[in-house]
Each structure stands twice: as C-alpha cells, then as structure tokens.
Design an enzyme around this catalytic site. Structure first.
Site, PDB file in Angstrom:
ATOM      1  N   ARG A 123      -3.229   6.173  -8.963  1.00  0.00           N
ATOM      2  CA  ARG A 123      -4.235   6.203  -7.889  1.00  0.00           C
ATOM      3  C   ARG A 123      -5.657   6.266  -8.456  1.00  0.00           C
ATOM      4  O   ARG A 123      -5.888   6.823  -9.525  1.00  0.00           O
ATOM      5  CB  ARG A 123      -3.952   7.399  -6.962  1.00  0.00           C
ATOM      6  CG  ARG A 123      -2.613   7.232  -6.257  1.00  0.00           C
ATOM      7  CD  ARG A 123      -2.275   8.408  -5.390  1.00  0.00           C
ATOM      8  NE  ARG A 123      -3.169   8.548  -4.266  1.00  0.00           N
ATOM      9  CZ  ARG A 123      -3.111   9.545  -3.386  1.00  0.00           C
ATOM     10  NH1 ARG A 123      -2.190  10.480  -3.523  1.00  0.00           N
ATOM     11  NH2 ARG A 123      -3.953   9.600  -2.385  1.00  0.00           N
ATOM     12  N   GLN A 170     -11.511  14.043   0.416  1.00  0.00           N
ATOM     13  CA  GLN A 170     -11.217  14.541  -0.940  1.00  0.00           C
ATOM     14  C   GLN A 170     -12.448  14.421  -1.819  1.00  0.00           C
ATOM     15  O   GLN A 170     -12.780  15.341  -2.572  1.00  0.00           O
ATOM     16  CB  GLN A 170     -10.054  13.755  -1.544  1.00  0.00           C
ATOM     17  CG  GLN A 170      -8.736  13.999  -0.830  1.00  0.00           C
ATOM     18  CD  GLN A 170      -7.594  13.189  -1.424  1.00  0.00           C
ATOM     19  OE1 GLN A 170      -7.784  12.400  -2.340  1.00  0.00           O
ATOM     20  NE2 GLN A 170      -6.404  13.390  -0.888  1.00  0.00           N
ATOM     21  N   ASP A 321      -3.525   9.659   7.613  1.00  0.00           N
ATOM     22  CA  ASP A 321      -2.162   9.857   7.110  1.00  0.00           C
ATOM     23  C   ASP A 321      -1.090   9.532   8.151  1.00  0.00           C
ATOM     24  O   ASP A 321       0.103   9.576   7.844  1.00  0.00           O
ATOM     25  CB  ASP A 321      -1.980  11.318   6.654  1.00  0.00           C
ATOM     26  CG  ASP A 321      -2.806  11.620   5.411  1.00  0.00           C
ATOM     27  OD1 ASP A 321      -3.122  10.680   4.653  1.00  0.00           O
ATOM     28  OD2 ASP A 321      -3.166  12.794   5.204  1.00  0.00           O
ATOM     29  N   ARG A 396       5.384  10.476   3.288  1.00  0.00           N
ATOM     30  CA  ARG A 396       5.169  10.041   4.681  1.00  0.00           C
ATOM     31  C   ARG A 396       5.903   8.735   5.000  1.00  0.00           C
ATOM     32  O   ARG A 396       6.264   8.481   6.144  1.00  0.00           O
ATOM     33  CB  ARG A 396       3.680   9.930   4.979  1.00  0.00           C
ATOM     34  CG  ARG A 396       2.963  11.289   4.835  1.00  0.00           C
ATOM     35  CD  ARG A 396       1.639  11.334   5.541  1.00  0.00           C
ATOM     36  NE  ARG A 396       0.763  12.324   4.944  1.00  0.00           N
ATOM     37  CZ  ARG A 396       0.847  13.645   5.136  1.00  0.00           C
ATOM     38  NH1 ARG A 396       1.789  14.143   5.923  1.00  0.00           N
ATOM     39  NH2 ARG A 396      -0.003  14.466   4.547  1.00  0.00           N
TER      40      ARG A 396
HETATM   41  C1  S3P Z   1      -7.055  14.879   2.451  1.00  0.00           C
HETATM   42  C2  S3P Z   1      -7.826  13.788   2.719  1.00  0.00           C
HETATM   43  C3  S3P Z   1      -7.283  12.457   2.956  1.00  0.00           C
HETATM   44  C4  S3P Z   1      -5.787  12.496   3.269  1.00  0.00           C
HETATM   45  C5  S3P Z   1      -5.050  13.403   2.340  1.00  0.00           C
HETATM   46  C6  S3P Z   1      -5.580  14.821   2.455  1.00  0.00           C
HETATM   47  C7  S3P Z   1      -7.715  16.171   2.172  1.00  0.00           C
HETATM   48  O1  S3P Z   1      -7.471  11.675   1.790  1.00  0.00           O
HETATM   49  O2  S3P Z   1      -5.237  11.195   3.188  1.00  0.00           O
HETATM   50  O3  S3P Z   1      -3.672  13.434   2.649  1.00  0.00           O
HETATM   51  O4  S3P Z   1      -7.046  17.209   2.204  1.00  0.00           O
HETATM   52  O5  S3P Z   1      -8.932  16.163   1.915  1.00  0.00           O
HETATM   53  P1  S3P Z   1      -8.875  10.911   1.529  1.00  0.00           P
HETATM   54  O6  S3P Z   1      -9.902  11.931   1.474  1.00  0.00           O
HETATM   55  O7  S3P Z   1      -8.706  10.233   0.204  1.00  0.00           O
HETATM   56  O8  S3P Z   1      -9.004   9.942   2.648  1.00  0.00           O
END
Ligand code: S3P
Length: 448
Positions: A123, A170, A321, A396
């Site tokens: 990733r 994130q 998600d 998922r």
């Molecule tokens: C998350 C943010 C999302 C989500 C992940 C959890 C988080 O990802 O898909 O399962 O806890 O900040 P992205 O921030 O990359 O969109």
C-alpha cells in the site's frame, strides 16, 4: 487459512453489539501513549489491527494492560518520553496503525523500522512520508517508498502547513500526531472533510486544537505542539463499519428485524445509512447519546426491498469502507446503483473496486467497473452465487461476500476468511446468533 461457507438464510432477528470502533480504538491507544499517566479504554476493539497498535506503543515504552471484558489501561510516557524500539514494529494488516505510528515516530528523536503483512507492504505510504519529511524527519522505504520504512525521527521538528492532496483521515491524523511533539502551530487543510475522530479525541485529551470549517481552502485544523496531554477515560462506541454487515444482511434477508446497540454515528461516518435510506431501507435510529465526544445510537433494521440510486461522490469519505457491502446491497436492488469518486478504494487492504467487480460478476451480477467508479445493475432478485471468493487479505471483502451468500441461490465460499479477525473478531458467531447460516466446511452454524 479459514474457509467459510455462507448459505441462503431465513429471517434474521434479535439484538447484538458489534465490536468497538477500529479508528477510535487505534487513536485511544496512541493518545494514551502520549499522555502521562493512566488512560482507561472501555470497549476497545480486540481485533488484530488494534492489537498491532497496542504492540507498537508497548515497543516505544508504554505499559498496556488488558483488564478483561474489552477494558484496557495504557500508562503513557508522555510526549517526548518514548523509548527507541529494540525491534522492528510490525503493523500487520493495518494501514491506519502504520500511518498513525509513522506520524508519531517522525517527530521523536529515535530510529525505528515499521513493516506489515503482504497487503500492507503493497500500500502507498508516500502520502504520509511526504508531509512527514517536511517536519524534518527522514523516512526511507523500499524503492517504491512502501513498507518496510526506517524512520529517523527528528530532534528539531518544524511545524508545517499542509493541504491534503487526497481525502484521507489517516494522513490528516499522522500529521496532527506528528504536530503534537512539534513546537509551534501545525496546520492541516482538508478540501473534503474526513472522519474527525483524531480531532475530537485530541480535544478530549486537552490538546490545543482549533478547527475552521468555513475556510474557503477547506476544513482547516491547527494544533499547537509540545503541550502535555491529560490521560482520559474513553468508552469506544461500536464500529459503524462493522455494523454495516448485519445492517445490510438484515435489510436483504426477507422478514428480518435486528437491533444493533451503541453504534457510533459520527456524521462523518454515516454515509452508508444515508445511502441505504435513499435506496428504501428501513433503519430506525434510537437512544441517541454522546460518549466522550462521539455520538452513538441503537440502530433498528428491518428487511426491505431496495431500489438503485446514484450515490453522490461527495459522500465517499463518509462511507469509504462501506462500498463493498453497499455493492452487495445494490446487487439485490431494483435498477442500477452508480457509485463514483472511488479511486481510493484501489489502495485499501486490497484493490476493492477490482475485488468487488470480479466477485459480483462471478456471482452473476452485471457490473461496470471504471477507474474510479462502479455501477451495479441490480435485478431486484437474488443473484446465483455458487462461487468461491478469496479474501485477498481483505476483511471487508470477506465479510461482504459472506453477507451476499445469505441471499444468493447457491452458497458462497470465502477462503482466507481469517483476515476478518483484523476488524471483527467473532463475526461469524454474531451473525449466526442473529440467524445467519455461515459455516466452516465441516461444522454446522456456531450459533449459541
Ligand atoms: C481510517 C481512515 C480511512 C479508512 C480506514 C480507517 C482511519 O482510510 O478507510 O479504514 O481510521 O483514519 P483513509 O484515511 O486512507 O481514507
């Protein structure tokens, strides 16, 4: 690797509490590690992803205790008080854990190596390493900039002003956590708002944080670094992203009526509920309350026929998600469901656009997959099914096809289903207790 077989089921009924919110659980552990003293966390998700975060904060000096019944205590060492880890930090399957930890490590003067499983190592990490370099840290990944990454944390971080190029909670959170141990004011601007658990929890721990929603450039968050955090008592709501599976299952399986208690309904997470309601689902929201700055409620779901709709692409961050399980719901709806703005799905635990498209078409559903969109042509009746879906190390994907198997004419087999433990331990038990027929090859349903 565990195999599951999901069979056409009769009406689901009863009530359940799905495990704690994964996003909130990661953040509670990390902020607990950065406060001085004991943070108590009730309802922590004890899935593999969150346990990886618990391992990571232990590796940098926190004492983390499992008190039983999902209650955990973190004795944090405080900002700047972390120990250099004496081994590689393995974040398993969790992108959130890896990216948030990179943020934390970048502004602490120590060297650490972060890695993960095959899915996580594939990733993109440049989305966090690029802003973290600007603080003065050095992060060296493999030739694609992916994990494993060696972090040379900076002793003299400088605050940054960063406009997010992708809508990602994130990345936003990694920057805010890096900003916590940086003198002065760090600013993140997000053109499209994403889940705000980090901001809510930072305020709860006493951080100096200001949010400007009306800024024309986008939602702007400013954090003042190097101020002590105060340990807290946190109750983690149930994860709406896990509740999504029984919600869709109860909507699709004829005659069902299911209550899910204490689910987090943060408005930046409830896109699936809005979408299902527009498609004709019956979802009641009861007993709304607020726990440690996060809204929660009980959700009452009764089965209903769905119609296809166009999902606004602006809604994507609030249900990022949930697209795999929404696509499953769309497969049973009458007419096409159009989902756009989904490029980010290609960078999740698997390429979810490709996995959903190939899995659904194998089940006999007409589907159109574009670079960043998916159109599911639902026929208003059960697809054939009768296929084997490999999870591709994606929890998922495994759970979405387990839900689809509850309504297809032939059972759906899911291989590599152990990955479900990363976010939803006891998924099969919970679903079976509601009446779902999900079995392992040699056993009957494990319903109590
Ligand atoms: C998350 C943010 C999302 C989500 C992940 C959890 C988080 O990802 O898909 O399962 O806890 O900040 P992205 O921030 O990359 O969109």
């Amino acid at each position: 690797m565990k195999t599951l077989i999901s069979h056409c089921s009769s009406a689901l009924s009863g009530q359940a509490r799905v495990p704690g919110d994964k996003s909130i659980s990661h953040r509670a552990l990390i902020l607990g590690a950065l406060a001085v003293g004991e943070t108590r966390i009730e309802g922590l998700l004890e899935g593999e992803d969150v346990l990886a975060t618990a391992g990571a904060i232990r590796a940098i000096g926190s004492i983390v205790e499992n008190k039983g019944e999902q209650c955990w205590a973190v004795h944090g060492c405080g900002l700047g008080g972390l120990n250099e880890p004496n081994d590689v930090i393995d974040m398993g399957n969790s992108g959130t854990a890896a990216r948030l930890m990179l943020g934390l490590l970048a502004t602490h003067p120590m060297t650490s190596v972060v890695t993960g499983d095959a899915s996580l190592r594939s990733r993109p990490m440049d989305r966090v390493t690029t802003p973290l370099h600007k603080f003065g840290a050095e992060l060296r990944g493999n030739e694609d900039g992916k994990l494993p990454i060696t972090v040379f944390g900076t002793a003299d971080p400088v605050p940054i002003h960063y406009v997010l190029p992708v809508a990602s909670a994130q990345v936003k959170s990694a920057i805010l956590i890096a900003g916590l141990n940086t003198p002065g004011e760090t600013t993140v601007v997000e053109p499209t708002p994403t889940r705000d658990h980090t901001e809510r929890m930072l305020k709860y721990f006493g951080a100096e944080l200001n949010i400007y929603d009306a800024n024309p450039a986008g939602r702007t968050i400013k954090i003042t670094g190097q101020l002590e955090l105060t340990p807290q008592y946190i109750r983690v709501p149930s994860d709406i992203s896990s509740a999504a599976f029984p919600i869709v299952a109860a909507t699709l399986v004829h005659g069902s009526s299911v209550r899910l208690n204490g689910v987090g309904i943060n408005p930046l997470r409830t896109g699936l509920i809005s979408t299902l309601l527009e498609m004709g689902a019956k979802i009641g929201i009861e007993n709304e309350t607020n726990d440690g700055g996060e809204p929660t409620a009980d959700l009452l779901v009764t089965a209903s026929d769905l119609r296809g709709i166009e999902v606004p692409s602006t809604r994507a961050p609030s249900m990022i998600d949930e697209y795999p399980v929404l696509a499953v719901a769309a497969a049973m709806a009458e007419g096409p469901t159009v989902m756009r703005g989904l490029r980010e799905l290609r960078f999740k635990e698997s390429d979810r656009l490709a996995a959903v498209a190939s899995g659904l078409s194998a089940c006999g559903v007409k589907i159109e997959e574009g670079e960043d969109y998916l159109i599911v042509y639902g026929q208003g009746r059960a697809p054939v099914g009768g296929v084997t879906i490999n999870s591709g190390l994606d929890h998922r994907i495994a759970m979405s096809f387990a839900v689809l198997g509850l309504v297809t004419r032939e059972p759906i087999t899911i291989t590599g289903a152990s990955t479900i433990n990363s976010s939803f331990p006891r998924f099969v038990d919970l679903m079976c207790a509601l009446g779902a027929e999900i079995r392992t090859p040699k056993t009957e349903c494990v319903a109590k």
